[in-house]
Design an enzyme around this catalytic site. Structure first.
Site, PDB file in Angstrom:
ATOM      1  N   SER A 145       0.835  -1.195   0.000  1.00 36.55           N
ATOM      2  CA  SER A 145       0.000   0.000   0.000  1.00 36.55           C
ATOM      3  C   SER A 145       0.877   1.255   0.000  1.00 36.55           C
ATOM      4  O   SER A 145       1.988   1.255  -0.522  1.00 36.55           O
ATOM      5  CB  SER A 145      -0.930  -0.025   1.208  1.00 36.55           C
ATOM      6  OG  SER A 145      -1.825   1.058   1.183  1.00 36.55           O
ATOM      7  N   TYR A 192      -4.163   8.221  -6.987  1.00 38.33           N
ATOM      8  CA  TYR A 192      -3.308   7.225  -6.357  1.00 38.33           C
ATOM      9  C   TYR A 192      -3.758   6.931  -4.937  1.00 38.33           C
ATOM     10  O   TYR A 192      -3.940   5.769  -4.555  1.00 38.33           O
ATOM     11  CB  TYR A 192      -1.854   7.703  -6.360  1.00 38.33           C
ATOM     12  CG  TYR A 192      -0.881   6.669  -5.833  1.00 38.33           C
ATOM     13  CD1 TYR A 192      -0.695   5.469  -6.512  1.00 38.33           C
ATOM     14  CD2 TYR A 192      -0.157   6.888  -4.667  1.00 38.33           C
ATOM     15  CE1 TYR A 192       0.195   4.515  -6.039  1.00 38.33           C
ATOM     16  CE2 TYR A 192       0.740   5.946  -4.188  1.00 38.33           C
ATOM     17  CZ  TYR A 192       0.908   4.758  -4.870  1.00 38.33           C
ATOM     18  OH  TYR A 192       1.775   3.813  -4.403  1.00 38.33           O
ATOM     19  N   LYS A 214      -5.544   3.484  -3.652  1.00 37.36           N
ATOM     20  CA  LYS A 214      -4.845   2.693  -2.639  1.00 37.36           C
ATOM     21  C   LYS A 214      -5.672   2.562  -1.360  1.00 37.36           C
ATOM     22  O   LYS A 214      -5.626   1.526  -0.680  1.00 37.36           O
ATOM     23  CB  LYS A 214      -3.478   3.320  -2.337  1.00 37.36           C
ATOM     24  CG  LYS A 214      -2.418   3.014  -3.382  1.00 37.36           C
ATOM     25  CD  LYS A 214      -2.108   1.521  -3.420  1.00 37.36           C
ATOM     26  CE  LYS A 214      -0.903   1.179  -4.247  1.00 37.36           C
ATOM     27  NZ  LYS A 214      -0.564  -0.261  -4.211  1.00 37.36           N
ATOM     28  N   THR A 222      12.257   4.819  -6.564  1.00 32.52           N
ATOM     29  CA  THR A 222      11.871   4.012  -7.717  1.00 32.52           C
ATOM     30  C   THR A 222      11.365   4.931  -8.820  1.00 32.52           C
ATOM     31  O   THR A 222      11.224   6.147  -8.627  1.00 32.52           O
ATOM     32  CB  THR A 222      10.750   3.024  -7.336  1.00 32.52           C
ATOM     33  OG1 THR A 222       9.596   3.795  -6.926  1.00 32.52           O
ATOM     34  CG2 THR A 222      11.179   2.111  -6.190  1.00 32.52           C
TER      35      THR A 222
END
Length: 235
Positions: A110, A127, A131, A160
């Site tokens: 999550s 987003y 989530k 990332t």
């Protein structure tokens, strides 16, 4: 280190540590193999009925381009729900019949953003909304399948491609090593973490302190998704 965000534990971790080390026998005790070798399945297709699974980690995610709702592309905004909610639901639905009960565990990756106010997260409605829906989905899966361990995990802040797409900068955030969420997920899949069933936890939180609060966590809505203040009491 001191927690940079509100935390139920006084200790905060940015890297792996002894209590979650995969080399410990306890976190590694849950089986993570299939009876008949590697599993293969396709969403909407058929799962190999001769295979079973022990640990399912839902890590696929889509981050819609950050934008206010009035300016967002409907297609891009909705893709977050297609991947983060529908993708999780169809994966779980396809694999539930082959779960190795009572050893099976489902862990959803999550985000800690689901617990933060919108004023702190401009442009992140797709987003965070998707989530949050995924977290609630997994709470339902936990309630409907008492023989399967289900929980959600915030993996920390790791640099990332998705992190870079969000617009956040590594030098402005308390960054974490990739080993922290990797090892924390191993611990979460172990029987030591069973008191966190149906909960959402951060990989930064200290597991020894969490275990010390196990009874408190089990008996109430702590670490679950809901409306602040519920259950209400008359004034």
């Amino acid at each position: 280190m001191e927690p940079p965000y509100p935390s139920p534990t006084s200790k905060w971790h940015n890297d792996t540590y002894a209590s979650i080390s995969p080399s410990r026998p306890e976190p590694s005790s849950r089986r993570s193999r299939t009876d008949q070798g590697p599993c293969s399945f396709k969403i909407g297709g058929l799962f190999n009925p001769r295979s079973t699974w022990d640990v399912l980690i839902l890590n696929a995610a889509f981050l819609s381009s950050p934008a206010p709702v009035a300016e967002a592309s409907v297609e891009d905004w909705w893709q977050g729900f297609e991947t983060n909610v529908k993708g999780a639901m169809t994966t779980i639905k396809a694999l539930l019949p082959a779960a190795r009960v009572p050893d099976a565990a489902i862990l959803g990756v999550s985000t800690g953003l689901v617990g933060m106010p919108p004023q702190m997260l401009p442009g992140m409605s797709a987003y965070v909304g998707s989530k949050f829906a995924q977290v609630k989905l997994l709470e339902f899966v936990a309630a409907e399948n008492p023989g399967i361990y289900v929980a959600s995990v915030h993996p920390g802040v790791v640099e990332t491609a998705m992190f870079r797409k969000s617009g956040y900068q590594a030098d402005a955030c308390p960054m974490d090593t990739v080993q922290l969420p990797a090892h924390f997920l191993v611990w979460m899949a172990s029987h030591e973490a069973k008191f966190l069933r149906g909960r959402t936890v951060w990989s930064n939180w200290d597991v020894e302190e969490l275990k010390g609060r196990a009874q408190e966590i089990r008996k109430g809505p702590l670490m679950t998704a809901g409306i602040y203040g519920w259950p209400y009491t008359p004034a």
